[in-house]
Write a protein that holds these residues in place. Structure first.
Motif, PDB file in Angstrom:
ATOM      1  N   GLU A  71       7.924   1.499  -1.776  1.00  0.00           N
ATOM      2  CA  GLU A  71       6.566   1.258  -1.294  1.00  0.00           C
ATOM      3  C   GLU A  71       6.194  -0.227  -1.283  1.00  0.00           C
ATOM      4  O   GLU A  71       5.156  -0.599  -0.742  1.00  0.00           O
ATOM      5  N   GLY A  72       7.024  -1.059  -1.909  1.00  0.00           N
ATOM      6  CA  GLY A  72       6.693  -2.481  -1.968  1.00  0.00           C
ATOM      7  C   GLY A  72       5.529  -2.776  -2.881  1.00  0.00           C
ATOM      8  O   GLY A  72       4.676  -3.619  -2.593  1.00  0.00           O
ATOM      9  N   LEU A  73       5.470  -2.102  -4.019  1.00  0.00           N
ATOM     10  CA  LEU A  73       4.392  -2.290  -4.987  1.00  0.00           C
ATOM     11  C   LEU A  73       4.906  -3.111  -6.157  1.00  0.00           C
ATOM     12  O   LEU A  73       5.765  -2.672  -6.903  1.00  0.00           O
ATOM     13  N   GLY A  74       4.390  -4.326  -6.303  1.00  0.00           N
ATOM     14  CA  GLY A  74       4.810  -5.197  -7.396  1.00  0.00           C
ATOM     15  C   GLY A  74       6.130  -5.890  -7.142  1.00  0.00           C
ATOM     16  O   GLY A  74       6.615  -6.623  -7.991  1.00  0.00           O
ATOM     17  N   VAL A  75       6.719  -5.674  -5.973  1.00  0.00           N
ATOM     18  CA  VAL A  75       8.020  -6.238  -5.625  1.00  0.00           C
ATOM     19  C   VAL A  75       8.152  -6.208  -4.109  1.00  0.00           C
ATOM     20  O   VAL A  75       7.485  -5.409  -3.442  1.00  0.00           O
ATOM     21  N   THR A  76       8.984  -7.098  -3.573  1.00  0.00           N
ATOM     22  CA  THR A  76       9.227  -7.080  -2.135  1.00  0.00           C
ATOM     23  C   THR A  76       9.823  -5.731  -1.730  1.00  0.00           C
ATOM     24  O   THR A  76      10.757  -5.246  -2.375  1.00  0.00           O
ATOM     25  N   GLN A  77       9.261  -5.131  -0.708  1.00  0.00           N
ATOM     26  CA  GLN A  77       9.696  -3.792  -0.303  1.00  0.00           C
ATOM     27  C   GLN A  77      11.179  -3.771   0.060  1.00  0.00           C
ATOM     28  O   GLN A  77      11.675  -4.639   0.770  1.00  0.00           O
ATOM     29  N   MET A  90       0.849  -1.202   0.000  1.00  0.00           N
ATOM     30  CA  MET A  90       0.000   0.000   0.000  1.00  0.00           C
ATOM     31  C   MET A  90       0.878   1.243   0.000  1.00  0.00           C
ATOM     32  O   MET A  90       1.898   1.289   0.660  1.00  0.00           O
ATOM     33  N   ILE A  91       0.483   2.219  -0.722  1.00  0.00           N
ATOM     34  CA  ILE A  91       1.270   3.445  -0.840  1.00  0.00           C
ATOM     35  C   ILE A  91       1.206   4.215   0.463  1.00  0.00           C
ATOM     36  O   ILE A  91       0.141   4.490   0.991  1.00  0.00           O
ATOM     37  N   SER A  92       2.328   4.594   1.008  1.00  0.00           N
ATOM     38  CA  SER A  92       2.354   5.321   2.269  1.00  0.00           C
ATOM     39  C   SER A  92       2.072   6.796   2.037  1.00  0.00           C
ATOM     40  O   SER A  92       2.223   7.303   0.933  1.00  0.00           O
ATOM     41  N   ARG A 105      13.401  10.779   1.491  1.00  0.00           N
ATOM     42  CA  ARG A 105      12.337  10.131   2.262  1.00  0.00           C
ATOM     43  C   ARG A 105      12.516   8.617   2.272  1.00  0.00           C
ATOM     44  O   ARG A 105      12.229   7.951   3.257  1.00  0.00           O
ATOM     45  N   ALA A 106      13.003   8.074   1.158  1.00  0.00           N
ATOM     46  CA  ALA A 106      13.245   6.637   1.098  1.00  0.00           C
ATOM     47  C   ALA A 106      14.363   6.227   2.048  1.00  0.00           C
ATOM     48  O   ALA A 106      14.436   5.077   2.477  1.00  0.00           O
ATOM     49  N   GLY A 107      15.242   7.165   2.378  1.00  0.00           N
ATOM     50  CA  GLY A 107      16.376   6.855   3.226  1.00  0.00           C
ATOM     51  C   GLY A 107      16.149   7.105   4.702  1.00  0.00           C
ATOM     52  O   GLY A 107      17.093   6.971   5.500  1.00  0.00           O
ATOM     53  N   PHE A 108      14.923   7.446   5.100  1.00  0.00           N
ATOM     54  CA  PHE A 108      14.644   7.753   6.509  1.00  0.00           C
ATOM     55  C   PHE A 108      15.034   6.610   7.443  1.00  0.00           C
ATOM     56  O   PHE A 108      15.488   6.835   8.559  1.00  0.00           O
ATOM     57  N   THR A 109      14.796   5.360   7.006  1.00  0.00           N
ATOM     58  CA  THR A 109      15.050   4.216   7.885  1.00  0.00           C
ATOM     59  C   THR A 109      16.454   3.637   7.688  1.00  0.00           C
ATOM     60  O   THR A 109      16.795   2.648   8.341  1.00  0.00           O
ATOM     61  N   LEU A 110      17.240   4.223   6.807  1.00  0.00           N
ATOM     62  CA  LEU A 110      18.574   3.708   6.531  1.00  0.00           C
ATOM     63  C   LEU A 110      19.625   4.462   7.353  1.00  0.00           C
ATOM     64  O   LEU A 110      19.441   5.630   7.686  1.00  0.00           O
ATOM     65  N   SER A 111      20.712   3.767   7.638  1.00  0.00           N
ATOM     66  CA  SER A 111      21.799   4.402   8.369  1.00  0.00           C
ATOM     67  C   SER A 111      22.638   5.250   7.421  1.00  0.00           C
ATOM     68  O   SER A 111      22.560   5.108   6.190  1.00  0.00           O
ATOM     69  N   LEU A 112      23.446   6.134   7.980  1.00  0.00           N
ATOM     70  CA  LEU A 112      24.326   6.965   7.167  1.00  0.00           C
ATOM     71  C   LEU A 112      25.290   6.096   6.358  1.00  0.00           C
ATOM     72  O   LEU A 112      25.573   6.391   5.191  1.00  0.00           O
ATOM     73  N   ALA A 113      25.769   5.034   6.967  1.00  0.00           N
ATOM     74  CA  ALA A 113      26.682   4.129   6.262  1.00  0.00           C
ATOM     75  C   ALA A 113      25.990   3.490   5.057  1.00  0.00           C
ATOM     76  O   ALA A 113      26.599   3.335   3.985  1.00  0.00           O
ATOM     77  N   GLN A 114      24.720   3.126   5.236  1.00  0.00           N
ATOM     78  CA  GLN A 114      23.971   2.520   4.136  1.00  0.00           C
ATOM     79  C   GLN A 114      23.771   3.504   2.987  1.00  0.00           C
ATOM     80  O   GLN A 114      23.968   3.157   1.821  1.00  0.00           O
ATOM     81  N   THR A 115      23.345   4.716   3.305  1.00  0.00           N
ATOM     82  CA  THR A 115      23.100   5.692   2.237  1.00  0.00           C
ATOM     83  C   THR A 115      24.395   6.079   1.529  1.00  0.00           C
ATOM     84  O   THR A 115      24.406   6.288   0.317  1.00  0.00           O
TER      85      THR A 115
END
Length: 262
Positions: free
Chosen positions: A109-115, A1-3, A142-152
């Motif tokens: 968003e996990g639409l059509g593919v695993t989020q 579902m679209i957030s 916004r997509a990077g809100f849950t990612l760590s600085l190292a990840q981004t």
């Protein structure tokens, strides 16, 4: 579902004045008319076989176009996020920026593919750096809100070294040759997904409430992807049986207000 905080800034207003828009116009000129309201009846959809042949032959613009059609359930095709993901991915792999943007949103968003926020951030980074668009960069963040600085940081490094895939073009039969029109002349109204008011982002609620007016009431609200951007559309029932349609971006920016057909 679209957030609430994402899919689809207006960009494709998925905003891109390039090939996809031109292709949409081609389909409209060929006989397509998307109904803005349920009471209207659309004519038979156009024959998409020639356009599909070009997409299957490897032309990124046509691949992105089919991603758009499946994403919105347009031109007689069903809304199918998996098919939208498939076609956007093909075009994105070739460096088609609008497809990269929308592919990133589908991942996020996990639409059509695993989020996957990581994959979403990666593709949105590619789109942002190739286009230079501020709204693309904001959607990436916004997509990077849950990612760590190292990840981004790692995803940005991968994006910086990424190269598009070179696809050998397979010429479709001559009978399927289609001219590409140069300029858009109109836009279609994308179908929306109903959204309960309590799930509408606060920034969107505020903008809608600011334009309700005395004696008016908020009716149905839906969320749609217009030109690759998430748009909330609220029906405002006004005195005298008239209805306005207020369109607001996921970030709360007013896009426009129009009268709805009765």
């Amino acid at each position: 579902m679209i957030s609430g905080a994402s899919f689809f800034p207006a960009p494709v207003s998925f905003q891109e004045a390039g090939m996809i828009r031109a292709l949409i116009i081609f389909v409209m000129l060929a006989g397509l008319a998307m109904p803005a309201h349920a009471a209207e009846i659309a004519p038979p959809p156009p024959d998409l076989s020639s356009l599909r042949a070009k997409a299957e032959a490897g032309e990124a613009a046509f691949q992105a176009y089919f991603g758009y059609l499946y994403l919105n359930g347009s031109a007689g095709l069903p809304q199918d996020y998996e098919q939208a993901f498939k076609w956007y991915h093909k075009a994105a792999d070739q460096g088609y920026v609008a497809a990269q943007y929308n592919l990133g949103i589908l991942y996020d968003e996990g639409l059509g593919v695993t989020q996957s926020h990581e994959a979403g951030y990666f593709w949105l980074t590619l789109a942002a750096q190739a286009s230079g668009k501020q709204d693309y960069a904001e959607r990436r963040d916004r997509a990077g809100f849950t990612l760590s600085l190292a990840q981004t940081d790692e995803l940005k490094k991968r994006a910086a070294s990424w190269k598009p895939v070179k696809v050998m073009q397979i010429a479709p039969p001559e009978s399927s040759s289609v001219a590409k029109p140069a300029a858009p002349v109109a836009k279609v109204m994308a179908p929306g997904v109903p959204v309960p008011w309590f799930k509408v982002p606060p920034a969107v609620q505020k903008t809608v409430n600011d334009h309700v007016g005395a004696g008016s009431m908020i009716g149905k609200v839906d969320r749609a992807i217009e030109d690759g951007v998430v748009v909330y559309r609220a029906q405002i029932n006004k005195p005298g049986d008239s209805t306005d349609l207020v369109r607001v971006s996921a970030g709360g920016k007013l896009i426009g207000i129009s009268k709805m057909a009765q």
